[in-house]
Write a protein that holds these residues in place. Structure first.
Motif, PDB file in Angstrom:
ATOM      1  N   GLN A  80      79.197  13.586  26.888  1.00 33.80           N
ATOM      2  CA  GLN A  80      80.039  12.851  27.843  1.00 33.80           C
ATOM      3  C   GLN A  80      79.297  12.754  29.164  1.00 33.80           C
ATOM      4  OE1 GLN A  80      83.775  15.049  27.802  1.00 33.80           O
ATOM      5  NE2 GLN A  80      84.609  13.624  26.297  1.00 33.80           N
ATOM      6  N   GLN A 134      79.270  11.323  33.307  1.00 34.16           N
ATOM      7  CA  GLN A 134      80.040  10.934  34.485  1.00 34.16           C
ATOM      8  C   GLN A 134      79.079  10.482  35.566  1.00 34.16           C
ATOM      9  OE1 GLN A 134      83.523  10.802  34.871  1.00 34.16           O
ATOM     10  NE2 GLN A 134      82.808   9.608  36.639  1.00 34.16           N
ATOM     11  N   SER A 194      78.501   8.876  39.376  1.00 30.33           N
ATOM     12  CA  SER A 194      79.168   8.853  40.672  1.00 30.33           C
ATOM     13  C   SER A 194      78.160   8.513  41.754  1.00 30.33           C
ATOM     14  CB  SER A 194      79.822  10.206  40.958  1.00 30.33           C
ATOM     15  OG  SER A 194      78.853  11.227  41.006  1.00 30.33           O
ATOM     16  N   CYS A 218      74.380  11.254  37.666  1.00 34.02           N
ATOM     17  CA  CYS A 218      74.866  11.164  36.297  1.00 34.02           C
ATOM     18  C   CYS A 218      74.849  12.573  35.728  1.00 34.02           C
ATOM     19  CB  CYS A 218      73.987  10.245  35.474  1.00 34.02           C
ATOM     20  SG  CYS A 218      74.423  10.170  33.720  1.00 34.02           S
ATOM     21  N   ALA A 268      77.575  -2.869  38.964  1.00 30.55           N
ATOM     22  CA  ALA A 268      78.097  -1.627  38.411  1.00 30.55           C
ATOM     23  C   ALA A 268      76.925  -0.911  37.762  1.00 30.55           C
ATOM     24  CB  ALA A 268      79.190  -1.909  37.394  1.00 30.55           C
ATOM     25  N   TYR A 318      75.492   2.124  35.396  1.00 27.48           N
ATOM     26  CA  TYR A 318      75.896   2.973  34.283  1.00 27.48           C
ATOM     27  C   TYR A 318      74.746   3.890  33.886  1.00 27.48           C
ATOM     28  CZ  TYR A 318      79.412  -0.699  33.653  1.00 27.48           C
ATOM     29  OH  TYR A 318      80.431  -1.609  33.835  1.00 27.48           O
ATOM     30  N   TRP A 346      77.539   6.389  26.424  1.00 29.79           N
ATOM     31  CA  TRP A 346      77.748   5.760  27.719  1.00 29.79           C
ATOM     32  C   TRP A 346      78.912   6.402  28.451  1.00 29.79           C
ATOM     33  CZ3 TRP A 346      74.697   1.773  29.552  1.00 29.79           C
ATOM     34  CH2 TRP A 346      73.802   1.225  28.629  1.00 29.79           C
ATOM     35  N   GLY A 347      78.807   6.389  29.743  1.00 24.09           N
ATOM     36  CA  GLY A 347      79.901   6.827  30.578  1.00 24.09           C
ATOM     37  C   GLY A 347      80.411   5.662  31.407  1.00 24.09           C
ATOM     38  N   PRO A 348      81.495   5.864  32.129  1.00 27.38           N
ATOM     39  CA  PRO A 348      81.991   4.818  33.026  1.00 27.38           C
ATOM     40  C   PRO A 348      81.013   4.600  34.164  1.00 27.38           C
ATOM     41  CG  PRO A 348      83.191   6.852  33.366  1.00 27.38           C
ATOM     42  CD  PRO A 348      82.321   7.071  32.166  1.00 27.38           C
ATOM     43  N   GLY A 349      80.949   3.411  34.651  1.00 31.63           N
ATOM     44  CA  GLY A 349      80.005   3.076  35.701  1.00 31.63           C
ATOM     45  C   GLY A 349      80.495   3.459  37.079  1.00 31.63           C
ATOM     46  N   THR A 350      79.590   3.306  38.025  1.00 30.12           N
ATOM     47  CA  THR A 350      79.922   3.497  39.426  1.00 30.12           C
ATOM     48  C   THR A 350      79.489   2.236  40.161  1.00 30.12           C
ATOM     49  OG1 THR A 350      79.671   4.970  41.336  1.00 30.12           O
ATOM     50  CG2 THR A 350      77.732   4.683  39.943  1.00 30.12           C
TER      51      THR A 350
END
Length: 115
Positions: free
Chosen positions: A2, A4, A6, A21, A88, A90, A105-109
């Protein structure tokens, strides 16, 4: 694995951002990608235990990818940002198992650079 990401935000031209990341598990490499509105996702940089690479367009920019192994975190330092860097961002984790490539993949910032 996972992930993340930011560190994104709204900055003005010429300012800097450091994206982070953080991964929950191990990987063979971490990649950064970005996707601008209406554009395809493009690779920015990658890092493994032995090497790091930047996309050709990023090599001419003050962009750096580095990692803190103790924190299991990869950073993308972007200096002197331009409006075209708005996107964005990622991160993805790559694992190779028995010759098969897995990508997580994680959510983008979101990075917004104003002029």
């Amino acid at each position: 694995v996972q992930l993340q990401a930011s560190g994104g935000g709204l900055v003005q031209r010429g300012e800097s951002l450091r994206l982070s990341c953080t991964a929950s598990g191990s990987s063979d490499a971490i990649d950064w990608y970005r996707q601008a509105p209406g554009e395809r996702r493009e690779w920015v940089a990658s890092i493994s235990s032995t090497s790091s690479n930047l996309a050709d367009y990023a090599k001419g920019r003050p962009f750096t990818i580095f990692r803190d192994t103790a924190k299991n975190t990869v950073y993308l330092q972007m200096n002197n940002l331009e409006p075209e860097d708005t996107a964005a961002y990622y991160c993805s984790a790559v694992q190779w198992q028995d010759g098969v490539r897995y990508e997580y993949w994680g959510p983008g910032t979101l990075v917004t650079v104003s002029s």
